[in-house]
Motif scaffolding. Structure first.
Motif, PDB file in Angstrom:
ATOM      1  N   ILE A  32       6.126  -8.011   0.809  1.00  0.00           N
ATOM      2  CA  ILE A  32       5.111  -9.070   0.701  1.00  0.00           C
ATOM      3  C   ILE A  32       4.670  -9.545   2.090  1.00  0.00           C
ATOM      4  O   ILE A  32       3.508  -9.355   2.482  1.00  0.00           O
ATOM      5  N   GLY A  33       5.583 -10.141   2.831  1.00  0.00           N
ATOM      6  CA  GLY A  33       5.210 -10.694   4.128  1.00  0.00           C
ATOM      7  C   GLY A  33       4.731  -9.647   5.115  1.00  0.00           C
ATOM      8  O   GLY A  33       3.855  -9.922   5.942  1.00  0.00           O
ATOM      9  N   SER A  34       5.265  -8.440   5.045  1.00  0.00           N
ATOM     10  CA  SER A  34       4.899  -7.401   6.015  1.00  0.00           C
ATOM     11  C   SER A  34       3.627  -6.656   5.636  1.00  0.00           C
ATOM     12  O   SER A  34       3.116  -5.895   6.458  1.00  0.00           O
ATOM     13  N   HIS A  35       3.101  -6.850   4.421  1.00  0.00           N
ATOM     14  CA  HIS A  35       1.896  -6.100   4.046  1.00  0.00           C
ATOM     15  C   HIS A  35       0.669  -6.576   4.811  1.00  0.00           C
ATOM     16  O   HIS A  35      -0.350  -5.881   4.864  1.00  0.00           O
ATOM     17  N   TYR A  36       0.771  -7.759   5.439  1.00  0.00           N
ATOM     18  CA  TYR A  36      -0.327  -8.224   6.286  1.00  0.00           C
ATOM     19  C   TYR A  36      -0.457  -7.359   7.542  1.00  0.00           C
ATOM     20  O   TYR A  36      -1.533  -7.315   8.154  1.00  0.00           O
ATOM     21  N   CYS A  37       0.616  -6.690   7.948  1.00  0.00           N
ATOM     22  CA  CYS A  37       0.599  -5.904   9.187  1.00  0.00           C
ATOM     23  C   CYS A  37      -0.494  -4.836   9.137  1.00  0.00           C
ATOM     24  O   CYS A  37      -1.314  -4.730  10.055  1.00  0.00           O
ATOM     25  N   GLU A  75       6.874   1.744  10.164  1.00  0.00           N
ATOM     26  CA  GLU A  75       6.067   0.712   9.517  1.00  0.00           C
ATOM     27  C   GLU A  75       4.781   1.314   8.950  1.00  0.00           C
ATOM     28  O   GLU A  75       4.266   0.859   7.930  1.00  0.00           O
ATOM     29  N   GLY A  76       4.280   2.372   9.614  1.00  0.00           N
ATOM     30  CA  GLY A  76       3.105   3.066   9.080  1.00  0.00           C
ATOM     31  C   GLY A  76       3.389   3.697   7.726  1.00  0.00           C
ATOM     32  O   GLY A  76       2.551   3.657   6.816  1.00  0.00           O
ATOM     33  N   LEU A  77       4.581   4.274   7.584  1.00  0.00           N
ATOM     34  CA  LEU A  77       4.982   4.845   6.296  1.00  0.00           C
ATOM     35  C   LEU A  77       5.120   3.747   5.249  1.00  0.00           C
ATOM     36  O   LEU A  77       4.671   3.909   4.098  1.00  0.00           O
ATOM     37  N   ARG A  78       5.724   2.632   5.648  1.00  0.00           N
ATOM     38  CA  ARG A  78       5.840   1.517   4.703  1.00  0.00           C
ATOM     39  C   ARG A  78       4.461   1.014   4.278  1.00  0.00           C
ATOM     40  O   ARG A  78       4.267   0.581   3.137  1.00  0.00           O
ATOM     41  N   ALA A  79       3.506   1.036   5.195  1.00  0.00           N
ATOM     42  CA  ALA A  79       2.160   0.563   4.880  1.00  0.00           C
ATOM     43  C   ALA A  79       1.544   1.365   3.733  1.00  0.00           C
ATOM     44  O   ALA A  79       0.884   0.810   2.849  1.00  0.00           O
ATOM     45  N   VAL A  80       1.768   2.668   3.737  1.00  0.00           N
ATOM     46  CA  VAL A  80       1.262   3.519   2.648  1.00  0.00           C
ATOM     47  C   VAL A  80       1.962   3.173   1.339  1.00  0.00           C
ATOM     48  O   VAL A  80       1.328   3.062   0.277  1.00  0.00           O
ATOM     49  N   LEU A  81       3.267   2.980   1.407  1.00  0.00           N
ATOM     50  CA  LEU A  81       4.027   2.645   0.203  1.00  0.00           C
ATOM     51  C   LEU A  81       3.679   1.259  -0.327  1.00  0.00           C
ATOM     52  O   LEU A  81       3.856   0.982  -1.519  1.00  0.00           O
ATOM     53  N   ARG A  82       3.176   0.389   0.552  1.00  0.00           N
ATOM     54  CA  ARG A  82       2.835  -0.978   0.135  1.00  0.00           C
ATOM     55  C   ARG A  82       1.432  -1.094  -0.446  1.00  0.00           C
ATOM     56  O   ARG A  82       1.026  -2.196  -0.828  1.00  0.00           O
ATOM     57  N   ILE A  83       0.684  -0.009  -0.525  1.00  0.00           N
ATOM     58  CA  ILE A  83      -0.687  -0.077  -1.038  1.00  0.00           C
ATOM     59  C   ILE A  83      -0.740  -0.707  -2.433  1.00  0.00           C
ATOM     60  O   ILE A  83      -1.585  -1.584  -2.692  1.00  0.00           O
ATOM     61  N   PRO A 124       6.196  -8.084  11.564  1.00  0.00           N
ATOM     62  CA  PRO A 124       6.918  -7.538  10.406  1.00  0.00           C
ATOM     63  C   PRO A 124       8.139  -8.394  10.076  1.00  0.00           C
ATOM     64  O   PRO A 124       8.811  -8.918  10.967  1.00  0.00           O
ATOM     65  N   GLN A 125       8.421  -8.516   8.783  1.00  0.00           N
ATOM     66  CA  GLN A 125       9.519  -9.369   8.338  1.00  0.00           C
ATOM     67  C   GLN A 125      10.578  -8.506   7.655  1.00  0.00           C
ATOM     68  O   GLN A 125      10.327  -7.935   6.590  1.00  0.00           O
ATOM     69  N   TYR A 146       4.132 -15.149  11.707  1.00  0.00           N
ATOM     70  CA  TYR A 146       4.646 -14.761  10.393  1.00  0.00           C
ATOM     71  C   TYR A 146       3.649 -15.194   9.329  1.00  0.00           C
ATOM     72  O   TYR A 146       3.079 -16.286   9.404  1.00  0.00           O
ATOM     73  N   PHE A 147       3.463 -14.353   8.320  1.00  0.00           N
ATOM     74  CA  PHE A 147       2.582 -14.665   7.205  1.00  0.00           C
ATOM     75  C   PHE A 147       3.423 -14.914   5.958  1.00  0.00           C
ATOM     76  O   PHE A 147       4.624 -14.649   5.958  1.00  0.00           O
ATOM     77  N   PRO A 148       2.831 -15.443   4.886  1.00  0.00           N
ATOM     78  CA  PRO A 148       3.615 -15.797   3.690  1.00  0.00           C
ATOM     79  C   PRO A 148       4.494 -14.655   3.212  1.00  0.00           C
ATOM     80  O   PRO A 148       4.045 -13.517   3.096  1.00  0.00           O
ATOM     81  N   SER A 149       5.735 -14.978   2.915  1.00  0.00           N
ATOM     82  CA  SER A 149       6.699 -13.958   2.503  1.00  0.00           C
ATOM     83  C   SER A 149       6.912 -13.926   0.992  1.00  0.00           C
ATOM     84  O   SER A 149       7.624 -13.045   0.500  1.00  0.00           O
TER      85      SER A 149
END
Length: 477
Positions: free
Chosen positions: A205-210, A411-419, A198-199, A298-301
């Motif tokens: 952007i970069g953390s949506h790969y998680c 981060e799980g909550l952020r994952a839903v918001l990053r959909i 996670p970034q 790390y993945f592209p940010s």
């Protein structure tokens, strides 16, 4: 003017209706496909068939290898990260039978110098300089490394037992190499999970790969392995038995096992192991603290970097894969290849859904001014909408669950918001990949658009510190 406006509103309503049918039906088909994978995973998990191994890894990094292991790292302008990658790998893996081959180009002295600096004189590093000016392609660089390895085998009279693939930005796990060494005794191809880091400066952007890798390597690859279908290689944290690579060279009739015209040569090589009759294994192991033994990076940010990277994946897997690998006779393999190749069509369906959202908002605004009739869906359409809403809630729940398991509930909550962010990147990548593929149909050579890497996880924390940080996040502390 009034008649034309009325006709415009009617056309808008018609377009909305057709888009709703198209997006709703295909969203539901995609949801059914995902639900089938979920169901297989949950059933096998409940029956105890998918238990993640737990083992004491405290001293596993000190274990000697069963034979010579070669790690291949292709590079092009990786002077910002390669020194950290090499230094950390050599430190994490102290085994005498390890050799790290870093492929460089003659016109990239910065990467060459950084790799040597990272090794600090360790004789286990081998620099391979490509005779061609770079960049050519990742597969071509790997084939050059393979040729150098084969030449070393002839020169020393000692054969390599296992070949491991990694990228220049990877942070390896100390337990990974001994685990791969043991697993390769029972399989010709072994893949470990990949966990993006996670970034904090790129939460969207970069953390949506998680979440994408947490679900793909926590469920998707697990189900593929359980169904005994061909496993794609991720290109990092994966090991191939040496004789299998030699068999690939024999079958292809080339100097190396990697397809130099493929944009996803790693994905293709993993599937070709199964086609050649080899055994594949996806290995999930946790240490005493419950942390996954995996490759971290790390993945592209930036959105431009993420779109470039994902368009290459879509181009290579979905479009080139259709041409280069065709279809399998087995039902399970066909199903998985169809899932792999749905990227461009999924992008179209997602685009239709977001376009519908925009047009629906416009219609609602027009109705506020008395333009257009009140929308009343029929019973069938209403059922379609509710099923799609239910499937979205289910998918969001699965994404939250798998992300939380590895990164913690926040981060799980952020994952839903990053959909929505993931969807927009998928749409842009699908469009870009399709146009790039059309250019190749007109005779252009596939273009290797390498991902730029600026930072490495080892620059900010020792391996133990990073694993502790992820553990604290995973437990919500």
């Amino acid at each position: 003017m009034g008649v034309e406006l009325f006709r415009g509103v009617e056309w808008l309503a018609l377009i909305q209706y057709e888009l709703l049918l198209f997006a709703g039906v295909f969203f539901l088909i995609g949801a059914a496909d995902e639900f089938a994978v979920d169901l297989i995973y949950l059933c096998k998990r409940w029956r105890g068939e998918l238990r993640t191994l737990t083992m004491a890894t405290r001293n596993v990094a000190d274990r000697q290898l069963s034979g010579l292991a070669v790690v291949m790292i292709p590079t092009w302008r990786e002077e910002k990260v390669i020194a950290h990658t090499v230094a950390h790998a050599l430190s994490a893996w102290p085994q005498a039978d390890l050799r790290i081959y870093v492929g460089c180009y003659s016109n990239d002295s910065g990467t060459l110098e950084a790799a040597m600096r990272g090794a600090g004189g360790d004789p286990r590093l081998r620099i391979v300089v490509h005779e061609n000016k770079g960049p050519t392609s990742k597969a071509d660089c790997l084939n050059r490394i393979y040729a150098a390895m084969a030449l070393d085998e002839m020169r020393t009279g000692r054969l390599v037992r296992m070949v491991v693939l990694h990228d220049a930005e990877d942070m390896v796990d100390p337990a990974a190499l001994p685990l791969l060494d043991r697993a390769i005794e029972q399989a010709e191809f072994v893949q470990l999970p990949v966990l993006p880091v996670p970034q904090s400066d790129s939460r969207w952007i970069g953390s949506h790969y998680c979440e994408e890798f947490a679900e793909a390597h926590g469920k998707g690859m697990v189900v593929r392995a359980a169904l005994a279908t061909g496993l794609p290689a991720a290109g990092v944290g994966c090991a191939f038995e040496r004789r299998m690579l030699a068999e690939m060279v024999r079958q292809r009739g080339t100097v190396g096992p990697f397809a130099d015209r493929s944009l996803t040569e790693d994905y293709e090589l993993g599937l070709r192991v199964a086609l050649a009759g080899g055994r594949s294994r996806f290995l999930r192991v946790r240490d005493e603290a419950g942390l996954l033994v995996a490759t971290r990076a790390y993945f592209p940010s930036s959105i431009a970097g993420a779109v470039r990277q994902k368009s290459r994946w879509v181009h290579g897997i979905a479009l080139q894969g259709w041409d280069r690998l065709g279809w399998s006779r087995g039902i399970g393999d066909c199903w998985m290849r169809l899932r792999d190749r749905r990227g461009p069509f999924a992008a179209l369906v997602l685009f239709s859904g977001y376009l519908l959202l925009v047009l629906g908002s416009l219609s609602l605004l027009l109705r506020q001014f008395g333009l257009g009739a009140e929308w009343k869906p029929d019973a069938l359409l209403l059922w379609l909408l509710w099923l799609n809403v239910a499937s979205f809630v289910w998918r969001a729940g699965m994404r939250f669950a798998f992300t939380t398991r590895e990164y913690g509930w926040l981060e799980g909550l952020r994952a839903v918001l990053r959909i929505p962010v993931s969807n927009i990147i998928a749409i842009m990548a699908g469009r870009r990949a399709l146009f790039a593929y059309i250019r190749t149909l007109r005779g252009a050579a596939p273009k290797w658009e390498k991902t730029e890497h600026d930072v490495h996880p080892a620059q900010f924390a020792a391996d133990q510190d990073l694993r502790l940080e992820m553990d604290l996040g995973r437990t919500g502390k």
